[in-house]
Each structure stands twice: as structure tokens, then as C-alpha cells.
Design a protein around this motif. Structure first.
Motif, mmCIF file in Angstrom:
data_model
loop_
_atom_site.group_PDB
_atom_site.id
_atom_site.type_symbol
_atom_site.label_atom_id
_atom_site.label_comp_id
_atom_site.label_asym_id
_atom_site.label_seq_id
_atom_site.Cartn_x
_atom_site.Cartn_y
_atom_site.Cartn_z
ATOM 1 N N ALA A 48 53.878 69.552 35.679
ATOM 2 C CA ALA A 48 53.461 70.464 36.958
ATOM 3 C C ALA A 48 54.247 71.823 36.652
ATOM 4 C CB ALA A 48 53.184 70.002 38.237
ATOM 5 N N VAL A 49 55.954 71.247 36.943
ATOM 6 C CA VAL A 49 56.511 72.599 36.931
ATOM 7 C C VAL A 49 56.751 73.243 35.557
ATOM 8 C CG1 VAL A 49 59.324 72.904 36.925
ATOM 9 C CG2 VAL A 49 58.220 71.068 38.242
ATOM 10 N N ALA A 50 56.286 72.627 34.418
ATOM 11 C CA ALA A 50 56.348 73.269 33.376
ATOM 12 C C ALA A 50 55.048 74.209 33.181
ATOM 13 C CB ALA A 50 55.972 72.491 32.073
ATOM 14 N N VAL A 51 54.008 74.019 33.823
ATOM 15 C CA VAL A 51 52.820 74.876 33.984
ATOM 16 C C VAL A 51 53.034 75.906 35.048
ATOM 17 C CG1 VAL A 51 50.490 75.123 35.207
ATOM 18 C CG2 VAL A 51 51.091 73.169 33.573
ATOM 19 N N ALA A 52 53.900 75.755 35.909
ATOM 20 C CA ALA A 52 54.331 76.805 36.870
ATOM 21 C C ALA A 52 55.280 77.780 36.527
ATOM 22 C CB ALA A 52 54.894 76.436 38.176
ATOM 23 N N LEU A 53 56.206 77.221 35.546
ATOM 24 C CA LEU A 53 57.131 77.980 35.021
ATOM 25 C C LEU A 53 56.706 79.055 33.753
ATOM 26 C CD1 LEU A 53 60.212 78.670 35.137
ATOM 27 C CD2 LEU A 53 60.455 76.902 33.257
ATOM 28 N N THR A 54 55.707 78.414 33.089
ATOM 29 C CA THR A 54 54.975 79.253 32.099
ATOM 30 C C THR A 54 53.993 80.430 32.682
ATOM 31 O OG1 THR A 54 54.527 77.286 30.635
ATOM 32 C CG2 THR A 54 53.225 78.988 30.244
ATOM 33 N N ALA A 55 53.626 79.917 33.897
ATOM 34 C CA ALA A 55 52.834 81.193 34.488
ATOM 35 C C ALA A 55 53.661 82.109 35.019
ATOM 36 C CB ALA A 55 51.976 80.405 35.645
ATOM 37 N N ASP A 56 54.938 81.748 35.278
ATOM 38 C CA ASP A 56 55.804 83.012 35.666
ATOM 39 C C ASP A 56 56.525 83.584 34.564
ATOM 40 O OD1 ASP A 56 57.282 84.006 37.834
ATOM 41 O OD2 ASP A 56 59.001 82.762 37.558
ATOM 42 N N GLY A 57 55.967 83.389 33.416
ATOM 43 C CA GLY A 57 56.449 84.192 32.123
ATOM 44 C C GLY A 57 57.619 83.440 31.375
ATOM 45 N N VAL A 58 57.859 82.106 31.772
ATOM 46 C CA VAL A 58 58.872 81.468 31.022
ATOM 47 C C VAL A 58 58.162 80.354 30.329
ATOM 48 C CG1 VAL A 58 61.097 80.290 30.902
ATOM 49 C CG2 VAL A 58 60.809 82.209 32.642
ATOM 50 N N PRO A 59 57.763 80.397 29.125
ATOM 51 C CA PRO A 59 56.883 79.290 28.330
ATOM 52 C C PRO A 59 57.782 78.267 28.303
ATOM 53 C CG PRO A 59 56.959 81.207 26.977
ATOM 54 C CD PRO A 59 57.909 81.515 27.930
ATOM 55 N N ALA A 60 56.901 76.832 28.783
ATOM 56 C CA ALA A 60 57.696 75.696 28.872
ATOM 57 C C ALA A 60 56.334 74.656 28.763
ATOM 58 C CB ALA A 60 58.408 75.236 30.181
ATOM 59 N N ALA A 61 56.537 73.737 27.611
ATOM 60 C CA ALA A 61 55.211 72.829 27.479
ATOM 61 C C ALA A 61 55.570 71.493 28.344
ATOM 62 C CB ALA A 61 54.886 72.531 26.094
ATOM 63 N N THR A 62 56.770 70.997 28.433
ATOM 64 C CA THR A 62 56.754 69.674 28.908
ATOM 65 C C THR A 62 57.815 69.818 29.881
ATOM 66 O OG1 THR A 62 58.720 69.226 27.570
ATOM 67 C CG2 THR A 62 56.283 68.428 26.909
ATOM 68 N N GLY A 63 58.284 68.781 30.833
ATOM 69 C CA GLY A 63 59.470 68.716 31.783
ATOM 70 C C GLY A 63 60.672 68.707 31.063
ATOM 71 N N GLU A 64 60.762 68.209 29.825
ATOM 72 C CA GLU A 64 61.653 68.332 29.010
ATOM 73 C C GLU A 64 62.415 69.589 28.711
ATOM 74 O OE1 GLU A 64 65.382 67.835 27.432
ATOM 75 O OE2 GLU A 64 64.460 66.134 28.485
ATOM 76 N N ASP A 65 61.152 70.395 28.368
ATOM 77 C CA ASP A 65 61.675 71.817 28.176
ATOM 78 C C ASP A 65 62.125 72.708 29.390
ATOM 79 O OD1 ASP A 65 60.273 71.533 25.549
ATOM 80 O OD2 ASP A 65 58.364 72.276 26.026
ATOM 81 N N VAL A 66 61.601 72.189 30.633
ATOM 82 C CA VAL A 66 62.148 72.885 31.657
ATOM 83 C C VAL A 66 63.522 72.545 31.913
ATOM 84 C CG1 VAL A 66 61.765 72.992 34.196
ATOM 85 C CG2 VAL A 66 59.805 72.909 32.887
ATOM 86 N N LEU A 67 63.979 71.193 31.569
ATOM 87 C CA LEU A 67 65.308 70.858 31.747
ATOM 88 C C LEU A 67 66.232 71.686 30.929
ATOM 89 C CD1 LEU A 67 64.877 67.076 32.567
ATOM 90 C CD2 LEU A 67 65.356 69.025 34.112
ATOM 91 N N GLU A 68 65.705 71.571 29.563
ATOM 92 C CA GLU A 68 66.531 72.352 28.472
ATOM 93 C C GLU A 68 66.820 73.877 28.967
ATOM 94 O OE1 GLU A 68 68.998 72.942 25.413
ATOM 95 O OE2 GLU A 68 68.125 70.884 26.107
ATOM 96 N N LEU A 69 65.776 74.577 29.585
ATOM 97 C CA LEU A 69 66.032 75.984 29.954
ATOM 98 C C LEU A 69 66.997 76.046 31.054
ATOM 99 C CD1 LEU A 69 62.252 76.915 29.878
ATOM 100 C CD2 LEU A 69 64.213 78.004 28.452
ATOM 101 N N ALA A 70 66.924 74.893 31.718
ATOM 102 C CA ALA A 70 67.792 74.900 33.135
ATOM 103 C C ALA A 70 69.348 74.689 32.708
ATOM 104 C CB ALA A 70 67.569 73.905 34.100
ATOM 105 N N ARG A 71 69.465 74.063 31.540
ATOM 106 C CA ARG A 71 70.661 73.604 30.932
ATOM 107 C C ARG A 71 71.353 74.723 30.278
ATOM 108 N NH1 ARG A 71 67.763 68.907 28.726
ATOM 109 N NH2 ARG A 71 68.315 67.303 29.971
#
Length: 411
Positions: A285-308
Motif C-alpha cells: 500500500a505504501v509503495a502504491v501511494a509513493l508511486t502515485a506521488d511521483g516516486v516509482p516503487a513496486a514493493t515495500g522493500e523498494d520504499v525502504l531502499e528509497l528511504a535508506r
């Protein structure tokens, strides 16, 4: 590595029902005596007699019975003020091996442990639980055989197999009950399927429940009121109350992922309702929301990597997920008054971002009395919480007083 000698304990299968049978009046108390030695501390027969109030001859007979099963063994001698030094006896965790299985939405982690929960070997593979019960459990069986071979142990030495599944489970039967992300699993007889390959005790539970057991047993043993929160593909809670796992009437206690959250209006959850916590704060769900905000992310791990990497939008998204989880946990704190809340699961691996959001809301919205001594911490068991809990679940079953008595009757 050569196989150790097979004792009576190692060659005897513990009946699946034995662990749930309470000790009957007049039944031998050998099983109860053994519980005193499970802490690993070596004790003499005299010390055990003093602790239990039993006659030394009775204690000696029960110590001999436990020794014959391979559960305890001599562990040196105590100091003597004169005469022959008395022998000490201690629990032998290596007497049996346990296979612990953590089945996630997209992975399987299998570990071989001893009776203390120490991991001897483990193997992790990526696999979708949606592949179905036969495909997943066939892979589990294969991994079990591989780990037994790696540790030099025989299937006859299995104390049992513990399995955690990512959905509701009827614990008494081991059958999944309408699991939302597990097509084909509803009502599937998991223990029977595993027992076609291994003639041993098999116990099954929800994955978050076993994570709570593992985290508490190995890192918070003195805490009687604890919540373990898994934030990953799904969101759930394992509840420890009064030192015991609380499953609820039908095994669905802790299903916080489908509690409505304030900012969830119009957000459809896969359960069919709107506004569920899982639909806003899970990894996907966080990945979908982030992608909608202009930052592509397919999975939760993608989100964490971007945060790191310091991506501010990703950091904000993870922290907001923490706030959403905190909205639900604030109610849990008022209702259950836990001492510790442990945050685990894939999205928690991002460190303090998720925890910061959780703490922000929980401490703001809960009464000061309920939070004065409350600790909200990241899981110390991390990825191994599930297998540690699955091992502990088996050990508590097969080493219960009733199960020990059943073994002695069979020996």
C-alpha cells in the motif's frame, strides 16, 4: 557428522493430543519435575527434593526416568563437605531436533533448532503462498529433509514441526480459516499433509502469533503483557497477556489490519471494506501511494531502499504508515495496557522512521497512565522471530508435563 545414539525419547513419537491433556490426579509427577530443569541450570537430586518437597528416593527414580529418555544428563558434581560429591543433572537440548517453518506471503524460512530454540541450520527461499498448499508444503518437506541432512540428524529424532502461516488458523486443527491472501488454503489439513512425510507432532498457527512467541521467549521473557505488530504485506498483531498467547474464540485475535483508520475514507481493501489499516500502511500500500506521488516503487522493500538513500517522500510515506499503525495501537493500548509493543515485519526493517510515526500517535493519544512505562521498540529477533516462535510452540507442546508422561508410559 555421525548420528548420535537414538534414545527412547528420540524413537518415540509424541501423540499430537498429549500436549493438550492436563495431568490427572494420581498421575506421576515426573513431567512436573522436568519443568524445573528446563531453565538449563544443573541441580542435584537433593536440590530437586528440597524444591519439590518429594522424598529423595522418589526424585532419584524420576531423574533416572528422565535420563533414560535422554532429556537430562549428568552435568558435573556439586561441592561436598565430606564423602562422595553429589552428581548434578541438567536439561539436554540436543536430545531432539525441531523443524520450525515461517511461511510468509512471498517467502518460506525453515530452520532446524534444538530443544532450547538454538538455530542449528536454516534455509530461505522465495515463493508466493498463493501457489497453493500442495506446492508450498512440498517445498517445505524438501527443505526439512535437507536441513536434517545438514545437521546430521535422523527423522526419528524429530520432536515436532511448527509452522506459521500468513492468515487466520484454527489452532486446534491446524487448518487455515478463510485466509484472504492464501487461495486454495481454506480448510486445508496442513498437519495431515506434513505427517504423510514425517511421523511427528505438527502444530500450526498464524505467523504473527508465532512471532510474538519467539520475540517474547528469547528477548522479553519477564514481560507478561506484550504486543507484537507485523507490518509487511499484511498487518497483524500477536497478543501476549498474562504470559500466554491470546488467540481469541476463533483464532482471529490481533487481526488489526482490517481495523478502520481515520484517513482511510474511499480506500478499498482487498477484504472488500474501505479504510482498513492494511490498505494504507502495508508495504504494498505504501509503495502504491509513493508511486502515485511521483516516486516509482513496486514493493515495500523498494520504499525502504528509497528511504535508506534519503528520499524525503519515501521517508515521509514510511512515517505516515507508522502514524496509521499508531492510530490503531492507541486503542489497543487503552484496551490491553501492554508493557511492550514490538514492531516487526518487512516495513519495520527501515529502522526508526516507522517507529517514530507509531510513537508519535500512541504517546499523543493514549492516557499518560497507560504509557508511563510503555516501551515501543523494534523487533530484536527480526527475520527469525517466526522460526524462533514456531520452535518454541513445538517445544512447549512436546515438553509439557502431559507429553512427558505420555512418553514414559510408552517407553
Amino acid at each position: 557428522m555421525s548420528n548420535p545414539p537414538v534414545t527412547e525419547l528420540q524413537s518415540a513419537r509424541i501423540p499430537a493430543s498429549a500436549a493438550s491433556v492436563a495431568s490427572a490426579p494420581g498421575q506421576s509427577r515426573t513431567g512436573e519435575l522436568f519443568q524445573l530443569l528446563r531453565d538449563g541450570r544443573a541441580r542435584t537430586r537433593a536440590e530437586l527434593a528440597e524444591m519439590t518437597g518429594l522424598a529423595r528416593s522418589t526424585v532419584a527414580a524420576r531423574v533416572d526416568a528422565l535420563t533414560s529418555l535422554g532429556l537430562i544428563a549428568p552435568a558435573g558434581e556439586a561441592f561436598s563437605s565430606g564423602g562422595r560429591p553429589p552428581s548434578r543433572f541438567a536439561f539436554q537440548p540436543s536430545a531432539r531436533v525441531v523443524i520450525a517453518v515461517d511461511v510468509g506471503a512471498t517467502h518460506i524460512l525453515v530452520a532446524a533448532t534444538d530443544l532450547s530454540g538454538r538455530v542449528l541450520a536454516e534455509s530461505r527461499v522465495e515463493m508466493e503462498v498463493s501457489a497453493g498448499p500442495e506446492a508450498v508444503l512440498d517445498l517445505v518437506v524438501g527443505l526439512c529433509r535437507t536441513l536434517l541432512a545438514q545437521t546430521g540428524r535422523d527423522a526419528r529424532e524429530l520432536a515436532g514441526i511448527g509452522i506459521g502461516l500468513p492468515g487466520p488458523v484454527e489452532h486446534s486443527s491446524g487448518k487455515p480459516a478463510n485466509p484472504p491472501i492464501m487461495p486454495g488454503w481454506d480448510g486445508f489439513d496442513v498437519p495431515h499433509y506434513i505427517q504423510r512425510s514425517f511421523d511427528t507432532h505438527v502444530v500450526v498457527d498464524n505467523d504473527v502469533n508465532i512471532m510474538a512467541l519467539g520475540e517474547r521467549a528469547f528477548f522479553w521473557p519477564d514481560v507478561d503483557s506484550l504486543l507484537f505488530i507485523k507490518v509487511a504485506t499484511g498487518i497483524g498483531a500477536g497478543i501476549i497477556g498474562g504470559g500466554l498467547l491470546q488467540r481469541g474464540a476463533d483464532g482471529t485475535a490481533g487481526d488489526i489490519g482490517h481495523v478502520r483508520v481515520p484517513r482511510g475514507d474511499g480506500v478499498l481493501c482487498r477484504c472488500g471494506n474501505y479504510g482498513c489499516l492494511e490498505a494504507l500502511a502495508s508495504g504494498p500500500a505504501v509503495a502504491v501511494a509513493l508511486t502515485a506521488d511521483g516516486v516509482p516503487a513496486a514493493t515495500g522493500e523498494d520504499v525502504l531502499e528509497l528511504a535508506r538513500r534519503g528520499n524525503l517522500k519515501a521517508i515521509q510515506a514510511v512515517r505516515q504508515a507508522g502514524r496509521d499503525v499508531g492510530d490503531v495501537l492507541a486503542t489497543c493500548v487503552s484496551l490491553l495496557n501492554p508493557s511492550v509493543i514490538v514492531i516487526g515485519g518487512g516495513l519495520a526493517a527501515g529502522g526508526e522512521y516507522l517507529l517514530a510515526g507509531v510513537r508519535e500517535v500512541v504517546y499523543q493519544r493514549s492516557l499518560p497512565l497507560a504509557t508511563a512505562r510503555l516501551r515501543i521498540v523494534q523487533s530484536m529477533a527480526a527475520d527469525e522471530a517466526g522460526v524462533l516462535g514456531a520452535s518454541r510452540m513445538v517445544v512447549d507442546d512436546v515438553l509439557s508435563p502431559a507429553s512427558i508422561e505420555a512418553l514414559l508410559e510408552k517407553a
